[in-house]
Enzyme design. Structure first.
Site, mmCIF file in Angstrom:
data_model
loop_
_atom_site.group_PDB
_atom_site.id
_atom_site.type_symbol
_atom_site.label_atom_id
_atom_site.label_comp_id
_atom_site.label_asym_id
_atom_site.label_seq_id
_atom_site.Cartn_x
_atom_site.Cartn_y
_atom_site.Cartn_z
ATOM 1 N N THR A 1 15.643 32.954 21.193
ATOM 2 C CA THR A 1 16.555 33.799 20.417
ATOM 3 C C THR A 1 17.352 32.963 19.435
ATOM 4 O OG1 THR A 1 18.432 33.494 21.895
ATOM 5 C CG2 THR A 1 16.932 35.282 22.433
ATOM 6 N N CYS B 1 14.480 74.927 44.894
ATOM 7 C CA CYS B 1 14.847 74.589 46.282
ATOM 8 C C CYS B 1 14.033 73.398 46.774
ATOM 9 C CB CYS B 1 14.609 75.782 47.199
ATOM 10 S SG CYS B 1 15.524 77.251 46.702
HETATM 11 N N1 LIG Z 1 10.550 76.876 31.441
HETATM 12 C C1 LIG Z 1 10.453 75.718 32.096
HETATM 13 N N2 LIG Z 1 9.800 74.679 31.533
HETATM 14 C C2 LIG Z 1 9.701 73.510 32.174
HETATM 15 N N3 LIG Z 1 10.208 73.272 33.412
HETATM 16 C C3 LIG Z 1 10.874 74.255 34.018
HETATM 17 C C4 LIG Z 1 11.045 75.523 33.401
HETATM 18 N N4 LIG Z 1 11.758 76.298 34.236
HETATM 19 C C5 LIG Z 1 12.032 75.554 35.332
HETATM 20 N N5 LIG Z 1 11.497 74.305 35.199
HETATM 21 C C6 LIG Z 1 11.534 73.237 36.209
HETATM 22 O O1 LIG Z 1 11.449 73.869 37.481
HETATM 23 C C7 LIG Z 1 12.205 73.180 38.460
HETATM 24 C C8 LIG Z 1 13.161 74.168 39.120
HETATM 25 O O2 LIG Z 1 14.140 74.520 38.179
HETATM 26 P P1 LIG Z 1 14.792 75.971 38.110
HETATM 27 O O3 LIG Z 1 15.929 75.887 37.162
HETATM 28 O O4 LIG Z 1 13.758 77.006 37.867
HETATM 29 O O5 LIG Z 1 15.358 76.099 39.600
HETATM 30 P P2 LIG Z 1 15.907 77.332 40.383
HETATM 31 O O6 LIG Z 1 16.358 78.409 39.451
HETATM 32 O O7 LIG Z 1 16.909 76.810 41.348
HETATM 33 O O8 LIG Z 1 14.594 77.767 41.166
HETATM 34 P P3 LIG Z 1 14.428 78.550 42.563
HETATM 35 O O9 LIG Z 1 15.652 79.391 42.760
HETATM 36 O O10 LIG Z 1 13.192 79.352 42.376
HETATM 37 O O11 LIG Z 1 14.285 77.548 43.632
HETATM 38 C C9 LIG Z 1 12.863 72.027 37.737
HETATM 39 O O12 LIG Z 1 12.088 70.870 37.947
HETATM 40 C C10 LIG Z 1 12.809 72.425 36.260
HETATM 41 O O13 LIG Z 1 12.697 71.308 35.419
HETATM 42 C C1 LIG Z 2 14.206 84.547 46.064
HETATM 43 C C2 LIG Z 2 15.252 83.954 46.909
HETATM 44 N N1 LIG Z 2 16.201 84.722 47.467
HETATM 45 C C3 LIG Z 2 17.048 84.031 48.194
HETATM 46 S S1 LIG Z 2 16.735 82.377 48.227
HETATM 47 C C4 LIG Z 2 15.386 82.592 47.241
HETATM 48 C C5 LIG Z 2 14.511 81.447 46.893
HETATM 49 C C6 LIG Z 2 14.712 80.886 45.571
HETATM 50 O O1 LIG Z 2 15.911 80.463 45.274
#
Ligand SMILES: Nc1ncnc2c1ncn2[C@@H]1O[C@H](COP(=O)(O)OP(=O)(O)OP(=O)(O)O)[C@@H](O)[C@H]1O
Ligand SMILES: Cc1ncsc1CCO
Length: 506
Positions: A139, A423
């Site tokens: 460097t 989840c």
């Molecule tokens: N439209 C999308 N494009 C790309 N990745 C997505 C999309 N929607 C969700 N994900 C991905 O899906 C995963 C879960 O995110 P999400 O926000 O859907 O969780 P959530 O609403 O808690 O889901 P659930 O309640 O079904 O468990 C994450 O890894 C996120 O990056």
């Molecule tokens: C559909 C649903 N309802 C309660 S928990 C759960 C899973 C995704 O969050």
């Protein structure tokens, strides 16, 4: 040996010479670099008077304390003593390690520059808190280099440290590292059995037109390079993930945990929590199908895990949907500490806003419409509020520990069309944080990118025609990435879309 957690990821070494600093103010440049995510600063000025060094070090110390980042002084132990900063960094030609330790005491950080295996092992045996390995590349700032060791020399030293039982001593490499070569330097070290903890840089930040942006870019590279280590650690240690989760996702989350190499146990009776925590488990509290009895069990288990010092992931599913859930969120937040809080935008708005929040979720899916910067700020603010890491999911995921905020743009819309992907991401996060406790932000990042990349790979498989065929393909891809990573194939890493963001940006 000091007993504090230091983030060696991006390690700034200052240079006040006009050739590097130009006519900028050193404190302003250092402040910008700290805003960009620098985790440790070394004040280096070989030429100025003692008085000037003390004055500058004091100014820098005011700044670094504001960011809760350690300040070390290069070589000049007496300056460090006078300023009361966190330690020193010494070279092979400076004061001896033992003399520095005698003066500074056991609580201060002492780092040592090493350029060969013998120096590295000797420094570890003496009790160095970390090693600066170099010089990697020639460097402008360090022409008096004894030896340019290149990335392969760094690997040799890392290997020797591991072999000699010093694998736990943190290491950074130094010498000509910048945003163009950082990824390849870190990729090279990936072949060794001990990884670098970070990169030390001088001109790449001090002479950068925008030091904050340059620091963010470097930090993104460093954090991305750490993800395989998390995946390998999970695969190698099979961490126990204790899920107190909803009725919908039990089976799916358990299969996802197995695919990433963890060992799931779905156990809703809190009396079991102390035993499972003692076995080294991490706990998921997922309130997707909350009941009064469930809530009591969550609180009892949370306390058991907090008492045992084991991590807990809180997934406030449907947090904003009903009065019962909004109240449960407040009760659970007040009941103990979480290593990670994860949720979609609606859920985390409720977590942030307290009982008066106007967010009304229609179910478990997010109904909130926030910009990326609003989501980055939300994640950062909750992380600060609850001293934890926050993972805010959606098409773009935001991850923050209150100091470093990242966006991940991996994933596929099919993930949003299958119930329980969020989840089971929480379950995966618990396994990763449980196995890789040293940096929960990196653990969350690895889980999120792994999910996103596996989904992208699954979605393009010929047999995948929709959400139904996507699920088994997704589990197969999670398993495939784990297997590839343990076999040393890191191709998936090139698909990672990780960026450090400025959470203050409007
Ligand atoms: N439209 C999308 N494009 C790309 N990745 C997505 C999309 N929607 C969700 N994900 C991905 O899906 C995963 C879960 O995110 P999400 O926000 O859907 O969780 P959530 O609403 O808690 O889901 P659930 O309640 O079904 O468990 C994450 O890894 C996120 O990056
Ligand atoms: C559909 C649903 N309802 C309660 S928990 C759960 C899973 C995704 O969050």
């Amino acid at each position: 040996m000091v007993n504090r957690t230091v983030d060696y990821g991006v390690y700034l070494v200052t240079d006040s010479t006009p050739a590097v600093l130009g006519d900028c103010s050193l404190t302003q440049v250092v402040e910008a670099a700290l805003r960009g995510g620098v985790g440790i600063v070394q004040y280096r000025d070989k030429n100025c008077s003692h008085e000037d060094a003390v004055t500058t070090a004091r100014e820098l110390h005011v700044l670094t304390k504001r960011f809760d980042v350690p300040l070390l002084v290069n070589d000049r132990v007496e300056v460090a003593v006078e300023v009361g900063c966190e330690g020193v960094h010494i070279g092979q030609d400076d004061m001896s390690f033992d003399a520095a330790r005698r003066i500074l005491g056991s609580e201060k950080i002492i780092g040592v520059t090493v350029s060969c295996e013998e120096e590295a092992i000797r420094a570890c045996e003496a009790g160095a808190d970390y090693l600066g390995i170099g010089t990697v590349f020639a460097t402008q700032t360090k022409k008096d280099t004894k030896s340019i060791i290149g990335p392969s020399g760094v690997s040799t030293i890392l290997e020797a440290l591991k072999e000699s039982g010093h694998g736990a001593v943190p290491t950074v490499c130094i010498g000509g590292i910048n945003n163009s070569n950082a990824a390849s330097v870190l990729a090279h070290d990936g072949s060794s059995r001990k990884s670098l903890d970070g990169l030390a840089v001088v001109s790449a930040l001090i002479a950068a037109p925008d030091p904050a942006a340059a620091a963010r870019q470097l930090l993104g590279t460093v954090l991305t390079a750490k993800m395989p280590q998390v995946v390998r650690t999970v695969a190698g240690t099979t961490p126990l993930t204790h899920n107190m989760t909803n009725l919908v996702v039990q089976n799916f989350a358990a299969n996802v945990a197995l695919a990433v190499g963890a060992s799931p146990i779905m156990a809703n009776y809190a009396e079991e929590a102390p035993d499972l925590a003692k076995l080294g488990a991490a706990l998921v509290i997922n309130m997707g199908t909350i009941t009064p009895d469930g809530l009591r069990n969550f609180i009892q288990a949370l306390k058991a895990y907090n008492d045992a010092g084991r991590p807990v992931v809180f997934d406030p599913v449907g947090a904003g949907a009903t009065a019962v859930r909004r109240e449960a969120v407040q009760t659970l937040l007040a009941a103990g500490h979480y290593a990670v809080i994860k949720g979609n935008s609606s859920e985390l708005l409720t977590v942030h806003g307290g009982p008066s929040v106007t967010e009304r979720q229609r179910g478990v899916d997010s109904t909130a419409v926030l910009s990326i910067s609003e989501r980055a700020r939300l994640a950062r603010d909750i992380a600060r509020q609850h001293s934890c890491v926050v993972l805010l999911t959606g098409p773009t995921d935001l991850i923050s520990d209150g100091r470093r905020t990242l966006r991940v743009d991996n994933g596929h819309e099919l993930l949003g069309m299958v119930t329980g992907t969020g989840c089971s991401l929480g379950t995966t996060v618990s396994a990763m944080v449980g196995a890789f406790g040293e940096d929960a932000l990196v653990a969350c990042l690895a889980a999120t990118v792994l999910f996103g990349v596996a989904a992208e790979m699954a979605a393009v498989r010929p047999e995948v025609r929709g959400p139904g065929t996507f699920v088994p393909a997704f589990i197969d891809e999670l398993y495939g990435i784990r297997k590839a990573t343990t076999a040393g194939d890191l191709q998936w890493l090139s698909m990672a879309k990780v960026q450090v963001v400025n959470a203050d940006e409007k």
